[in-house]
Design an enzyme around this catalytic site. Structure first.
Site, PDB file in Angstrom:
ATOM      1  N   TRP A  98      -6.652   5.907  27.557  1.00  0.00           N
ATOM      2  CA  TRP A  98      -6.839   7.304  27.156  1.00  0.00           C
ATOM      3  C   TRP A  98      -7.786   8.003  28.114  1.00  0.00           C
ATOM      4  O   TRP A  98      -7.646   9.184  28.405  1.00  0.00           O
ATOM      5  CB  TRP A  98      -7.355   7.407  25.713  1.00  0.00           C
ATOM      6  CG  TRP A  98      -7.613   8.835  25.342  1.00  0.00           C
ATOM      7  CD1 TRP A  98      -8.806   9.403  25.062  1.00  0.00           C
ATOM      8  CD2 TRP A  98      -6.641   9.890  25.245  1.00  0.00           C
ATOM      9  NE1 TRP A  98      -8.641  10.747  24.800  1.00  0.00           N
ATOM     10  CE2 TRP A  98      -7.325  11.069  24.904  1.00  0.00           C
ATOM     11  CE3 TRP A  98      -5.258   9.948  25.413  1.00  0.00           C
ATOM     12  CZ2 TRP A  98      -6.679  12.288  24.730  1.00  0.00           C
ATOM     13  CZ3 TRP A  98      -4.619  11.162  25.239  1.00  0.00           C
ATOM     14  CH2 TRP A  98      -5.328  12.319  24.904  1.00  0.00           C
TER      15      TRP A  98
ATOM     16  N   GLU B   8      -0.416  11.586  24.367  1.00  0.00           N
ATOM     17  CA  GLU B   8      -0.405  10.191  23.911  1.00  0.00           C
ATOM     18  C   GLU B   8       0.768   9.438  24.531  1.00  0.00           C
ATOM     19  O   GLU B   8       0.638   8.272  24.895  1.00  0.00           O
ATOM     20  CB  GLU B   8      -0.361  10.111  22.388  1.00  0.00           C
ATOM     21  CG  GLU B   8      -1.636  10.571  21.708  1.00  0.00           C
ATOM     22  CD  GLU B   8      -2.850   9.690  21.961  1.00  0.00           C
ATOM     23  OE1 GLU B   8      -2.711   8.559  22.445  1.00  0.00           O
ATOM     24  OE2 GLU B   8      -3.965  10.156  21.661  1.00  0.00           O
TER      25      GLU B   8
ATOM     26  N   TYR C 263     -15.299  14.434  23.671  1.00  0.00           N
ATOM     27  CA  TYR C 263     -14.013  14.209  23.011  1.00  0.00           C
ATOM     28  C   TYR C 263     -14.211  13.435  21.706  1.00  0.00           C
ATOM     29  O   TYR C 263     -13.690  13.810  20.655  1.00  0.00           O
ATOM     30  CB  TYR C 263     -13.048  13.455  23.945  1.00  0.00           C
ATOM     31  CG  TYR C 263     -11.780  13.025  23.258  1.00  0.00           C
ATOM     32  CD1 TYR C 263     -10.800  13.955  22.952  1.00  0.00           C
ATOM     33  CD2 TYR C 263     -11.584  11.698  22.888  1.00  0.00           C
ATOM     34  CE1 TYR C 263      -9.639  13.579  22.287  1.00  0.00           C
ATOM     35  CE2 TYR C 263     -10.430  11.310  22.227  1.00  0.00           C
ATOM     36  CZ  TYR C 263      -9.468  12.245  21.935  1.00  0.00           C
ATOM     37  OH  TYR C 263      -8.323  11.870  21.269  1.00  0.00           O
TER      38      TYR C 263
END
Length: 191
Positions: free
Chosen positions: A47, A39, A17
């Site tokens: 996250w 988000e 990522y």
């Protein structure tokens, strides 16, 4: 190879990522919508938690197809609250439907969500020069403005911190630290 300090180096998904997505400019409307929703789902969480559930989110929310999402019924929302592949927060789940409706209104008014959202940074990525992750802000004047406008336009779970994380994720701002291999590659490529 040196990477930004927030990356979990022992987690291949996190490294991928960081190396291939975070800070890379995204202009595709549907992907921007997906990232905005993810988000928002992150609010109060990490996250890493959301990234591990991203495929589950895609399956649960019809690949973030807004035309399907806007027709979700109360039964569908109840079903999503039982789905262990996602964060089962009632308000966060409902916000995806609310945001899909607001997103479609933005597309209608501005031609594309991408054009609208990138307008906050004058349609070009902000290239920051942070020596340390400790220097990276969690909000900026731009994310404050974006949050305020998105709320005005009907979006939910869209505070300034969420907006800034979104901006980082979709490359509206590039916050790779100056010693990060991704930043070094960008400099070598002339970016």
């Amino acid at each position: 190879m040196k990477r930004c300090d927030w990356v979990k180096l022992d987690e291949p998904l996190y490294v991928e990522y960081h190396d291939k997505e975070w800070g890379v400019a995204v202009y595709d409307d549907q992907h921007l919508f997906e990232m905005l929703c993810l988000e928002g789902a992150q609010a109060g969480l990490s996250w890493w938690t959301i990234l591990q559930k991203r495929e589950g989110y895609r399956e649960a929310f019809d690949q973030f197809d807004v035309e399907k999402i806007i027709h979700y019924t109360a039964d569908k929302l109840e079903e999503l609250q039982q789905d262990t592949r996602i964060v089962r927060n009632k308000l966060k789940i409902a916000s995806v439907v609310t945001n899909a409706k607001a997103y479609l209104q933005i597309q209608e008014k501005h031609g594309s969500f991408s054009d609208y959202i990138w307008g906050f940074v004058d349609h070009k990525p902000v290239m920051n020069e942070w020596a340390s992750i400790k220097e990276v802000p969690v909000t900026t004047e731009i994310s404050d403005r974006m949050s305020k406008q998105l709320k005005k336009d009907g979006f939910k779970f869209i505070g300034s911190t969420i907006c800034y994380s979104f901006m980082q994720a979709v490359g509206m701002v590039n916050d790779h630290t100056t010693d990060c291999c991704c930043r070094q590659k960008e400099l070598a490529d002339g970016n």
